[in-house]
Design a protein around this motif. Structure first.
Motif, short mmCIF file in Angstrom:
data_model
loop_
_atom_site.label_atom_id
_atom_site.label_comp_id
_atom_site.label_asym_id
_atom_site.label_seq_id
_atom_site.Cartn_x
_atom_site.Cartn_y
_atom_site.Cartn_z
N ASN A 264 8.23 -26.24 -18.29
CA ASN A 264 7.29 -27.55 -18.22
C ASN A 264 7.59 -27.90 -19.75
OD1 ASN A 264 5.85 -25.65 -18.82
ND2 ASN A 264 4.31 -26.66 -19.47
N HIS A 265 7.63 -29.18 -19.49
CA HIS A 265 7.32 -29.97 -20.60
C HIS A 265 6.46 -31.08 -21.10
CE1 HIS A 265 11.46 -28.77 -20.98
NE2 HIS A 265 11.45 -28.86 -19.89
N CYS A 319 8.81 -33.74 -26.27
CA CYS A 319 8.64 -32.06 -25.70
C CYS A 319 7.48 -32.20 -27.51
CB CYS A 319 9.23 -31.83 -25.49
SG CYS A 319 9.06 -29.94 -24.50
N LYS A 321 6.43 -29.15 -26.95
CA LYS A 321 6.96 -27.75 -27.72
C LYS A 321 7.97 -27.59 -28.22
CE LYS A 321 6.16 -25.68 -23.06
NZ LYS A 321 6.83 -24.84 -21.68
N HIS A 324 11.75 -26.85 -28.50
CA HIS A 324 11.94 -27.58 -27.65
C HIS A 324 13.03 -28.73 -28.14
CE1 HIS A 324 10.49 -25.77 -23.85
NE2 HIS A 324 11.47 -25.23 -23.91
N MET A 395 14.39 -32.23 -27.69
CA MET A 395 14.06 -33.60 -26.82
C MET A 395 13.52 -34.56 -27.23
SD MET A 395 13.06 -31.01 -23.47
CE MET A 395 13.50 -30.71 -22.37
CU LIG Z 1 9.83 -28.83 -24.08
#
Ligand SMILES: [Cu+2]
Length: 459
Positions: A264-265, A319, A321, A324, A395
């Motif tokens: 998931n993002h 994103c 995270k 990421h 991302m």
């Molecule tokens: Cu992500």
């Protein structure tokens, strides 16, 4: 205004190749032309020259596939094939995709359109296409073995259905998915509402989230990787290769995102609140919407965000995270914060003269790492802004909001010119003494334990 004709004319200069099908049988001669895109640059919206009117989308670092109208049926021709995709300047990936690129072209149709899609397979193994989210006859759903045989190499299959439900969709193989999706086979699909005024916006951007595991110095993704990818991408591009999303101040902007990675993002927009106006199941009821600045997109989901671009500037969209927004190099570096490496370096340099220590005061060293990289990879944290390195990869892109942009102007306006007195600045002054709060526990009774798990699996 960009029409389909001048889009094609303009785009052929920019790298669209119109090629006749290489298979020369009489049957193939009746198939729609194969249109192929050679550049990973964001193409202008494709305004329809026939069929019912709609407001076209802009595919980030991508394009929309032209169609042929045949007795009221919109005919498209997708070719599954190996492609070379530049993921960012300095790094190319050998992927599988459609019509010259990964992801394949966006398909745009109107609610109620009869659609016929020819799919030619130029891969070394069978494939199929699943039209993710569509209402269609079961036998058009593209699940190899379950609803159709595989499309063997060299063969062409035809899918035909009515685009019944307006909304946001994706397409991808449902045959050896682990390989074919890890290799980049996927595309975006938008079914516009019958009434072009319904849910109309000024700018409508679309892209897919995808991920690859490509060792530095190599070109082909490792297809057995399940979670531990090292390139986190928007439409098979990573920062600094992702186009900004350009908007005029006051525009209503929609960003539609589909997630075809294996995790998931949480997608985060700076400086504005958005509402989720659409999911993979259609438009959300207006009374179900609430403002937010981050929305999680699970695997296989699509989300359509909308906001008014009120605030001029270069606003990050990424994103959340933090691993990421990194690229491949240096993913496996251990945490060295607080470790005095000087004695170690002395001892290692006696054995390896070029040894360099890293990470002693955080990973920011990586931003200015200018030591030679292996061929065909990207530094872990790159990206340049007007104030220096952004330390971003993966991302991450920007929404560039400017006053007075023409409706169809998507050209990168360059760095935002901040009005005087609106940029955070350094101040010189004597620091005041620290006011210590009374504590019930003395400081040496408090034990700090900092432990980081080894490895980084389970993204
Ligand atoms: Cu992500």
């Amino acid at each position: 205004m960009v029409t389909r004709r001048n889009f094609l004319l303009g785009a052929s200069a920019a790298g669209v190749a119109l090629s006749a099908a290489t298979v020369s049988s009489v049957a193939m001669a009746a198939l729609p032309q194969i249109v192929s895109m050679e550049t990973p640059d964001t193409q202008p919206p494709l305004t329809p020259e026939n069929g019912r009117p709609y407001n076209p989308v802009v595919t980030l670092n991508g394009w929309t596939l032209p169609w042929r109208m045949n007795n009221g049926v919109k005919e498209f021709h997708l070719v599954a094939e190996p492609v070379v995709r530049e993921m960012a300047p300095g790094m190319k990936a050998h992927l599988w995709g459609y019509n010259g690129q990964s992801p394949g072209p966006t398909i745009e149709v109107v609610e109620g359109d009869r659609v016929r899609i020819f799919v030619t397979n130029r891969l070394p193994e069978f494939t199929s296409i699943h039209w993710h989210g569509q209402r269609l006859p079961n036998g058009m759903d593209g699940v190899k073995g379950l609803t159709q045989p595989g499309i063997n190499p060299g063969k062409t299959f035809v899918y035909e259905f009515e685009a019944k439900r307006p909304g946001t969709f994706m397409y991808h193989p449902h045959a050896d998915e682990m390989t074919q999706m890890a290799m980049g086979m996927m595309g975006f699909w938008v079914t516009h509402p019958k009434d072009p005024k319904f849910m109309a916006v000024d700018r409508d951007f679309v892209f897919l989230l995808n991920a690859f595991d490509i060792d530095p110095g190599s070109y082909t993704p490792k297809i057995t990787t399940m979670l531990d990818f090292n390139l986190w991408a928007f439409n098979s591009r990573v920062t600094p290769g992702i186009s900004p999303m350009v908007a005029g101040q006051g525009d209503r902007v929609r960003i539609r995102v589909g997630n075809l990675t294996m995790t998931n993002h949480p997608m985060h927009l700076h400086g504005h609140e958005f509402v989720v106006v659409g999911t993979d199941g259609g438009w959300t009821p207006p009374n179900s919407r609430w403002p937010e600045v981050t929305a999680d997109i699970a695997v296989g989901q699509m989300r359509a965000f909308e906001f008014i671009a009120n605030e001029p500037g270069d606003w990050a969209f990424h994103c959340h995270k933090s691993h990421h927004t990194m690229n491949a190099m240096g993913h496996d570096v251990p945490t060295m914060i607080g470790v005095d490496q000087s004695k170690l370096v002395d001892r290692i340099t006696s054995l390896i003269p070029d040894y360099m220590s890293m990470g002693e005061s955080g990973m920011a060293d990586m931003e200015k790492m200018e030591m030679p990289l292996p061929d065909n990879t990207l530094p872990m944290m790159s990206g340049q802004g007007q104030f220096g390195a952004t330390g971003m990869g993966g991302m991450f892109t920007t929404v560039k909001i400017r006053e007075g942009l023409a409706r169809n102007d998507y050209i990168d306006p360059g760095d935002y010119k901040h009005p005087a007195g609106t940029v955070a600045y350094e101040i010189n002054g004597k620091l005041p003494p620290v006011q210590r709060q009374t504590q019930t526990q003395s400081e040496d009774e408090v034990e700090f334990k900092v432990r980081k798990p080894m490895g980084h699996s389970g993204h």
